[in-house]
Design a protein around this motif. Structure first.
Motif, PDB file in Angstrom:
ATOM      1  N   ASN A 173       0.831  -1.202   0.000  1.00 12.09           N
ATOM      2  CA  ASN A 173       0.000   0.000   0.000  1.00 12.09           C
ATOM      3  C   ASN A 173       0.870   1.258   0.000  1.00 12.09           C
ATOM      4  O   ASN A 173       0.623   2.207  -0.746  1.00 12.09           O
ATOM      5  CB  ASN A 173      -0.883  -0.036   1.259  1.00 12.09           C
ATOM      6  N   GLU A 174       1.923   1.237   0.843  1.00 13.12           N
ATOM      7  CA  GLU A 174       2.811   2.402   0.936  1.00 13.12           C
ATOM      8  C   GLU A 174       3.570   2.598  -0.386  1.00 13.12           C
ATOM      9  O   GLU A 174       3.710   3.720  -0.865  1.00 13.12           O
ATOM     10  CB  GLU A 174       3.793   2.198   2.098  1.00 13.12           C
ATOM     11  N   MET A 175       4.016   1.479  -0.964  1.00 12.70           N
ATOM     12  CA  MET A 175       4.742   1.561  -2.244  1.00 12.70           C
ATOM     13  C   MET A 175       3.831   2.159  -3.324  1.00 12.70           C
ATOM     14  O   MET A 175       4.246   3.024  -4.088  1.00 12.70           O
ATOM     15  CB  MET A 175       5.216   0.157  -2.649  1.00 12.70           C
ATOM     16  N   LEU A 176       2.578   1.718  -3.348  1.00 13.95           N
ATOM     17  CA  LEU A 176       1.646   2.246  -4.358  1.00 13.95           C
ATOM     18  C   LEU A 176       1.392   3.728  -4.113  1.00 13.95           C
ATOM     19  O   LEU A 176       1.424   4.543  -5.038  1.00 13.95           O
ATOM     20  CB  LEU A 176       0.323   1.476  -4.338  1.00 13.95           C
ATOM     21  N   LYS A 177       1.143   4.074  -2.828  1.00 15.09           N
ATOM     22  CA  LYS A 177       0.858   5.485  -2.509  1.00 15.09           C
ATOM     23  C   LYS A 177       2.004   6.383  -2.958  1.00 15.09           C
ATOM     24  O   LYS A 177       1.782   7.442  -3.540  1.00 15.09           O
ATOM     25  CB  LYS A 177       0.679   5.647  -0.983  1.00 15.09           C
ATOM     26  N   CYS A 178       3.246   5.941  -2.667  1.00 17.22           N
ATOM     27  CA  CYS A 178       4.417   6.768  -3.020  1.00 17.22           C
ATOM     28  C   CYS A 178       4.628   6.840  -4.525  1.00 17.22           C
ATOM     29  O   CYS A 178       5.452   7.605  -5.006  1.00 17.22           O
ATOM     30  CB  CYS A 178       5.669   6.223  -2.349  1.00 17.22           C
ATOM     31  N   ASN A 179       3.924   6.002  -5.262  1.00 17.49           N
ATOM     32  CA  ASN A 179       4.026   6.036  -6.723  1.00 17.49           C
ATOM     33  C   ASN A 179       2.716   6.506  -7.350  1.00 17.49           C
ATOM     34  O   ASN A 179       2.413   6.191  -8.511  1.00 17.49           O
ATOM     35  CB  ASN A 179       4.426   4.655  -7.256  1.00 17.49           C
ATOM     36  N   GLY A 180       1.920   7.229  -6.540  1.00 21.45           N
ATOM     37  CA  GLY A 180       0.691   7.843  -7.058  1.00 21.45           C
ATOM     38  C   GLY A 180      -0.415   6.854  -7.393  1.00 21.45           C
ATOM     39  O   GLY A 180      -1.285   7.136  -8.217  1.00 21.45           O
ATOM     40  N   LYS A 181      -0.375   5.660  -6.764  1.00 22.74           N
ATOM     41  CA  LYS A 181      -1.420   4.671  -7.034  1.00 22.74           C
ATOM     42  C   LYS A 181      -2.109   4.280  -5.732  1.00 22.74           C
ATOM     43  O   LYS A 181      -1.694   4.671  -4.647  1.00 22.74           O
ATOM     44  CB  LYS A 181      -0.823   3.437  -7.705  1.00 22.74           C
ATOM     45  N   ASP A 182      -3.162   3.450  -5.858  1.00 26.47           N
ATOM     46  CA  ASP A 182      -3.965   3.097  -4.689  1.00 26.47           C
ATOM     47  C   ASP A 182      -4.425   1.643  -4.832  1.00 26.47           C
ATOM     48  O   ASP A 182      -4.696   1.185  -5.942  1.00 26.47           O
ATOM     49  CB  ASP A 182      -5.193   4.034  -4.696  1.00 26.47           C
ATOM     50  N   LEU A 183      -4.510   0.944  -3.706  1.00 28.62           N
ATOM     51  CA  LEU A 183      -4.954  -0.463  -3.773  1.00 28.62           C
ATOM     52  C   LEU A 183      -6.464  -0.605  -3.973  1.00 28.62           C
ATOM     53  O   LEU A 183      -6.945  -1.617  -4.474  1.00 28.62           O
ATOM     54  CB  LEU A 183      -4.598  -1.160  -2.461  1.00 28.62           C
ATOM     55  N   TRP A 218      -0.576 -16.721 -12.436  1.00 24.91           N
ATOM     56  CA  TRP A 218       0.026 -15.524 -13.079  1.00 24.91           C
ATOM     57  C   TRP A 218      -0.561 -15.243 -14.453  1.00 24.91           C
ATOM     58  O   TRP A 218      -0.215 -14.247 -15.082  1.00 24.91           O
ATOM     59  CB  TRP A 218       1.556 -15.652 -13.145  1.00 24.91           C
ATOM     60  N   THR A 219      -1.421 -16.138 -14.960  1.00 19.11           N
ATOM     61  CA  THR A 219      -2.038 -15.889 -16.270  1.00 19.11           C
ATOM     62  C   THR A 219      -3.329 -15.085 -16.130  1.00 19.11           C
ATOM     63  O   THR A 219      -3.941 -14.698 -17.132  1.00 19.11           O
ATOM     64  CB  THR A 219      -2.377 -17.228 -16.967  1.00 19.11           C
ATOM     65  N   VAL A 220      -3.753 -14.849 -14.903  1.00 21.61           N
ATOM     66  CA  VAL A 220      -5.024 -14.135 -14.681  1.00 21.61           C
ATOM     67  C   VAL A 220      -4.784 -12.618 -14.748  1.00 21.61           C
ATOM     68  O   VAL A 220      -3.810 -12.110 -14.187  1.00 21.61           O
ATOM     69  CB  VAL A 220      -5.604 -14.511 -13.287  1.00 21.61           C
ATOM     70  N   LYS A 221      -5.676 -11.915 -15.426  1.00 25.04           N
ATOM     71  CA  LYS A 221      -5.533 -10.454 -15.556  1.00 25.04           C
ATOM     72  C   LYS A 221      -5.624  -9.799 -14.169  1.00 25.04           C
ATOM     73  O   LYS A 221      -6.529 -10.103 -13.400  1.00 25.04           O
ATOM     74  CB  LYS A 221      -6.650  -9.934 -16.462  1.00 25.04           C
ATOM     75  N   CYS A 222      -4.663  -8.917 -13.890  1.00 22.12           N
ATOM     76  CA  CYS A 222      -4.645  -8.309 -12.550  1.00 22.12           C
ATOM     77  C   CYS A 222      -3.913  -6.980 -12.564  1.00 22.12           C
ATOM     78  O   CYS A 222      -3.241  -6.637 -13.539  1.00 22.12           O
ATOM     79  CB  CYS A 222      -3.951  -9.249 -11.576  1.00 22.12           C
ATOM     80  N   ASP A 223      -4.041  -6.242 -11.456  1.00 20.80           N
ATOM     81  CA  ASP A 223      -3.265  -5.012 -11.273  1.00 20.80           C
ATOM     82  C   ASP A 223      -2.031  -5.276 -10.422  1.00 20.80           C
ATOM     83  O   ASP A 223      -0.979  -4.698 -10.623  1.00 20.80           O
ATOM     84  CB  ASP A 223      -4.134  -3.952 -10.563  1.00 20.80           C
ATOM     85  N   GLY A 259      -1.210  -6.259 -17.900  1.00 21.55           N
ATOM     86  CA  GLY A 259      -1.356  -4.932 -17.285  1.00 21.55           C
ATOM     87  C   GLY A 259      -1.024  -4.866 -15.803  1.00 21.55           C
ATOM     88  O   GLY A 259      -1.329  -3.859 -15.150  1.00 21.55           O
ATOM     89  N   CYS A 260      -0.389  -5.894 -15.254  1.00 23.69           N
ATOM     90  CA  CYS A 260      -0.015  -5.862 -13.829  1.00 23.69           C
ATOM     91  C   CYS A 260       1.022  -4.752 -13.609  1.00 23.69           C
ATOM     92  O   CYS A 260       1.989  -4.651 -14.353  1.00 23.69           O
ATOM     93  CB  CYS A 260       0.566  -7.223 -13.449  1.00 23.69           C
ATOM     94  N   PHE A 261       0.809  -3.897 -12.605  1.00 23.01           N
ATOM     95  CA  PHE A 261       1.768  -2.809 -12.393  1.00 23.01           C
ATOM     96  C   PHE A 261       2.548  -2.921 -11.084  1.00 23.01           C
ATOM     97  O   PHE A 261       3.434  -2.104 -10.817  1.00 23.01           O
ATOM     98  CB  PHE A 261       1.098  -1.435 -12.510  1.00 23.01           C
ATOM     99  N   ALA A 262       2.265  -3.915 -10.240  1.00 21.57           N
ATOM    100  CA  ALA A 262       3.053  -4.074  -9.010  1.00 21.57           C
ATOM    101  C   ALA A 262       3.131  -5.543  -8.605  1.00 21.57           C
ATOM    102  O   ALA A 262       2.130  -6.273  -8.681  1.00 21.57           O
ATOM    103  CB  ALA A 262       2.439  -3.264  -7.874  1.00 21.57           C
ATOM    104  N   GLY A 288       8.768  -1.579 -16.048  1.00 24.62           N
ATOM    105  CA  GLY A 288       8.107  -0.545 -15.242  1.00 24.62           C
ATOM    106  C   GLY A 288       7.203  -1.067 -14.141  1.00 24.62           C
ATOM    107  O   GLY A 288       6.411  -0.307 -13.566  1.00 24.62           O
ATOM    108  N   VAL A 289       7.297  -2.368 -13.820  1.00 23.55           N
ATOM    109  CA  VAL A 289       6.460  -2.908 -12.741  1.00 23.55           C
ATOM    110  C   VAL A 289       7.131  -2.582 -11.399  1.00 23.55           C
ATOM    111  O   VAL A 289       8.338  -2.812 -11.238  1.00 23.55           O
ATOM    112  CB  VAL A 289       6.294  -4.440 -12.899  1.00 23.55           C
ATOM    113  N   LEU A 290       6.367  -2.025 -10.459  1.00 24.66           N
ATOM    114  CA  LEU A 290       6.908  -1.772  -9.116  1.00 24.66           C
ATOM    115  C   LEU A 290       7.165  -3.128  -8.482  1.00 24.66           C
ATOM    116  O   LEU A 290       6.270  -3.981  -8.464  1.00 24.66           O
ATOM    117  CB  LEU A 290       5.891  -1.002  -8.273  1.00 24.66           C
TER     118      LEU A 290
END
Ligand code: NDP
Length: 444
Positions: free
Chosen positions: A218-228, A307-312, A335-338, A359-361
């Motif tokens: 959550n903190e990593m996402l917040k610091c990168n302008g994202k939200d869970l 890991w084949t399932v679409k996710c964020d 499209g997974c970003f973290a 570019g994946v966190l």
């Protein structure tokens, strides 16, 4: 050849049959290269890398036990006391047929830096056995745990080495081991963590690794302008870490849609039913095939596939090397970003590199799953004080440890010009503290 490469080559030559240890060694040493280069003369003179890569002690022992039919068996027991520069050795006990010296060494080595990152005074160790708890009766588990402790007790203690749970070692196993330690030594002390609440365990220890993983994510996402909130999360595993990662993800407004065990995986498009998962795994100790009985809309598949399932967001929470390059490609394509590691070293080196390059966190396990050992250290503090803190107190401390931990590794990465590379940040932040303590304590 530079100092880092010399040491990697020499360790691999001396330990040819330990591929998992080599993997962890390369990941750590390659990412601390800038620190080593900046201090090369001093570190070489003090043999810092040679000392930090050689365990203080490797203990291997026979574990004989008798099954319910009267048949005797022998398993191998291990305890690696890797480094105690900043505190007593601390690390779990893994019970799984795959366990060997190299696996326990990789886990013990990682544990040095993880424990350092928590900011708490705990050194690195790990233990385990190739015993398989699956399908064993409670009596057989007890027989094994007692025999394991008959040897291990000689090497552990509240101020020397404090083991805990890991794969295959939960509250039941810790209880049997604690009982035997007490029986042999006569000591009632905080020698193991993950104990039951009625005999010195800490509230929130059960939840700590999974909750901590989500606090850090959550903190990593917040610091990168994202939200869970509202995000789709894929989780592997269905054990302690996965279950409480799913629980906290739901509490934070995300939707976890998968879980897995060693035989197959579940995709539940409506979100994992936590109560069903807990009943199947914690009460019945059954396989995930049962999940469809609770949720007819869910899919069950044999083998590997989360890991084949679409996710964020992806949270590998089962075991080492469960997310390889092909899996990383599938995550990026979907499209997974973290990715944040609940398990220890679940992502291969190639997969980590691919995720970061795309570019994946990426939060490495030694930071992201440190909430478990941090709360174990809080259990040690409560045992020393002979007091118990409330769930809310422990959870608040855990949350602040994980948030601080994230900022420490973020800062370390920036200091060395590697902004956003949390693998480098975690290794450097963990390493610096241990090395400073080793330098201060002399050659020992
Ligand atoms: P559990 O034994 O509770 O659960 C492990 C889960 O992973 C189970 O669902 C298990 O399935 C699955 N699994 C284990 N081995 C394999 C394999 N070879 N292939 C596929 N699936 C597998 O362990 P934990 O949840 O405690 O630990 C999970 C990971 O988290 C480990 O890497 C551990 O080192 C790490 N960790 C744990 C901490 C803790 O506090 N518990 C702290 C920090 C890290 P099955 O039941 O079918 O075997």
């Amino acid at each position: 050849m530079g100092y880092v490469d010399e040491v990697i080559e020499s360790v691999i030559e001396k330990t040819p049959a330990e591929p998992e240890f080599h993997q962890a060694l390369k990941e750590v040493l390659e990412s601390i290269r800038p620190v080593v280069e900046a201090n090369e003369e001093l570190y070489r003179r003090e043999a810092i890398l040679e000392r930090i890569t050689e365990p203080d002690r490797q203990i291997r022992f026979r574990v004989p036990w008798v099954d319910d039919k009267g048949q005797a068996h022998v398993n191998r027991g291990f305890r690696i006391q890797f480094n105690n520069a900043i505190g007593p050795y601390k690390g779990g006990i893994r019970l799984h047929p795959s366990v060997n010296l190299g696996i326990i060494k990789f886990l013990g080595f990682e544990q040095i830096f993880k424990n350092s990152l928590t900011g708490l005074p705990i050194g690195g160790g790990k233990g385990g056995s190739d015993f398989d708890p699956k399908g064993k009766s409670d009596r057989e588990i007890m027989a094994f745990c007692q025999s394991f402790m008959n040897e291990l007790y000689k090497y552990i203690g509240a101020d020397t080495d404090v083991p805990a749970g890991d794969i295959g070692t939960g509250a039941r196993e810790i209880g049997y081991m604690y009982g035997q330690y007490k029986k042999i030594t006569g000591l009632y002390e905080g020698v193991l963590t993950g104990k039951g609440l009625s005999y010195g365990g800490s509230l929130a220890r059960t939840e700590a690794t999974g909750y901590g993983l989500l606090y850090l994510t959550n903190e990593m996402l917040k610091c990168n302008g994202k939200d869970l909130k509202g995000k789709t999360v894929v989780v592997s595993g269905a054990g302690n870490v996965a279950t409480y990662a799913i629980e906290k993800a739901i509490q934070l407004g995300a939707k976890p849609v998968t879980c897995s065990d060693s035989t197959g995986w579940v995709y539940d498009p409506d979100g994992i039913d936590l109560a069903a998962l807990k009943e199947i795994k914690e009460v019945k100790r059954a396989r995930l095939t049962e999940y469809k009985n609770y949720r007819p809309n869910a899919e069950y598949h044999d083998g590997k596939g989360v890991w084949t399932v679409k996710c964020d967001v992806a949270l590998p929470c089962a075991t080492q090397n469960e997310l390889d390059l092909e899996d990383a490609k599938a995550l990026v394509a979907n499209g997974c970003f973290a990715v944040a590691e609940g398990a220890n070293m679940p992502t291969t080196l190639e997969a980590t590199k691919y995720l970061q390059e795309n570019g994946v966190l990426f939060a490495p396990g030694k930071a992201a799953n440190a909430g478990g050992v941090a709360t174990s250290a809080l259990e040690m503090s409560q045992n020393s004080e002979r007091l118990s803190w409330t769930f809310e107190e422990v959870d608040a401390k855990l949350q602040s440890i994980m948030v601080n931990l994230f900022h420490n590794l973020d800062d370390a990465a920036r200091r060395y010009g590697k902004e956003g590379d949390y693998v480098v940040g975690a290794n450097i932040a963990g390493f610096e503290k241990v090395v400073n303590a080793m330098l201060a304590q002399g050659i020992c």
